[in-house]
Design an enzyme around this catalytic site. Structure first.
Site, PDB file in Angstrom:
ATOM      1  CB  SER A  13      -1.016 -19.593   6.781  1.00  0.00           C
ATOM      2  OG  SER A  13      -2.410 -19.563   6.927  1.00  0.00           O
ATOM      3  CG  HIS A 110     -15.895 -18.899   4.326  1.00  0.00           C
ATOM      4  ND1 HIS A 110     -15.683 -17.543   4.142  1.00  0.00           N
ATOM      5  CD2 HIS A 110     -16.805 -19.011   5.327  1.00  0.00           C
ATOM      6  CE1 HIS A 110     -16.436 -16.870   4.997  1.00  0.00           C
ATOM      7  NE2 HIS A 110     -17.124 -17.731   5.716  1.00  0.00           N
TER       8      HIS A 110
HETATM    9  C1  GRF Z   1      -8.184 -17.947   5.831  1.00  0.00           C
HETATM   10  O1  GRF Z   1      -8.815 -17.938   7.074  1.00  0.00           O
HETATM   11  C2  GRF Z   1      -9.141 -18.385   4.750  1.00  0.00           C
HETATM   12  O2  GRF Z   1     -10.100 -19.302   5.197  1.00  0.00           O
HETATM   13  C3  GRF Z   1      -9.811 -17.090   4.366  1.00  0.00           C
HETATM   14  O3  GRF Z   1      -8.783 -16.121   4.447  1.00  0.00           O
HETATM   15  C4  GRF Z   1      -7.785 -16.552   5.369  1.00  0.00           C
HETATM   16  C5  GRF Z   1      -6.480 -16.530   4.631  1.00  0.00           C
HETATM   17  O4  GRF Z   1      -5.386 -16.810   5.472  1.00  0.00           O
HETATM   18  N1  GRF Z   1     -10.414 -17.188   3.066  1.00  0.00           N
HETATM   19  P1  GRF Z   1      -3.996 -17.169   4.824  1.00  0.00           P
HETATM   20  O5  GRF Z   1      -3.585 -16.013   3.931  1.00  0.00           O
HETATM   21  O6  GRF Z   1      -4.152 -18.440   4.057  1.00  0.00           O
HETATM   22  O7  GRF Z   1      -3.064 -17.332   5.989  1.00  0.00           O
END
Ligand code: GRF
Length: 213
Positions: A13, A110
């Site tokens: 996402s 993060h």
């Molecule tokens: C997000 O919460 C990001 O902060 C962390 O992993 C998750 C990835 O979600 N590093 P997506 O694949 O971008 O939906």
């Protein structure tokens, strides 16, 4: 135009938020490729449907040899003439070797206000600690996990009846805002690292906020 690679391992996402931002007229960066270490990563299909080149460098055949995997990854990224690498839910720890290749050109997001709550189970950690705010952080990557000069952060309240999913959803919305914002700042050459601190040229100060009663 800054040429960017996005590395994903899952739903993607944040990748989607970055791609959509770069599709807007006048955005100073373009996504040159989306790479994954996992052939089953959901985000790959979406990226391909947008006409973005995608590739998989599967970590499994490399077994425990992290650097060999990273060399293959680095080689693949290099074929796209990339200037910046954005990690977006990329679930492999990167060694100092890879991080050195991309010093100050490797960015991660993060879902906490670093340096609070690094690692996994981030939202559980924040709720258990009783933090009144959590949020998300975009930072340049260093060899230590979830560590490095902070480019952008957004804070959200932690509510008394939050579970990890509710808090994660509130934070994810902000991730989708600050990651494209940070990418824009980098592409506009406004982000400078001095003594492991990021300075954003022309940044304005936000208002202080108090936790909900
Ligand atoms: C997000 O919460 C990001 O902060 C962390 O992993 C998750 C990835 O979600 N590093 P997506 O694949 O971008 O939906």
């Amino acid at each position: 135009m800054l040429k960017v690679a996005i590395l994903i391992s899952g739903r993607g996402s944040n990748m989607e938020a970055l791609v959509r931002a770069t599709q807007e007229a006048g955005f100073p960066a373009q996504i040159a490729c989306v790479l994954s270490n996992d052939p089953a990563a959901k985000g790959l299909e979406w990226a391909a449907a947008q006409g973005i080149p995608t590739a998989v460098v599967d970590h499994k055949p490399f077994g425990k040899d992290r650097q060999k995997f990273e060399e293959a990854l680095h080689e693949k990224i290099s074929t796209y003439g990339v200037q910046l690498v954005c990690l977006a839910g990329f679930m492999r720890l990167l060694t100092a070797w890879f991080v050195d290749q991309w010093q100050d050109r490797l960015v991660n997001i993060h879902p906490s206000l670093l340096p609070a709550f690094p690692g996994l189970h981030v939202h559980e950690q924040a709720i258990e600690y009783g933090a009144k705010f959590s949020g998300c952080t975009v930072h340049f990557v260093r060899a230590a996990m979830d560590h490095g000069p902070i480019i952008a952060q957004a804070a959200v309240p932690v509510l008394s009846d939050d579970d990890a999913d509710a808090l994660a959803a509130r934070i994810l919305k902000m991730e989708h805002k600050i990651y494209p914002q940070a990418l824009r700042w980098i592409a506009e050459n406004r982000v400078n690292v001095h003594n492991e601190r990021c300075f954003i040229a022309g940044a304005t100060a936000p208002e202080p906020i108090v936790n909900p009663q």
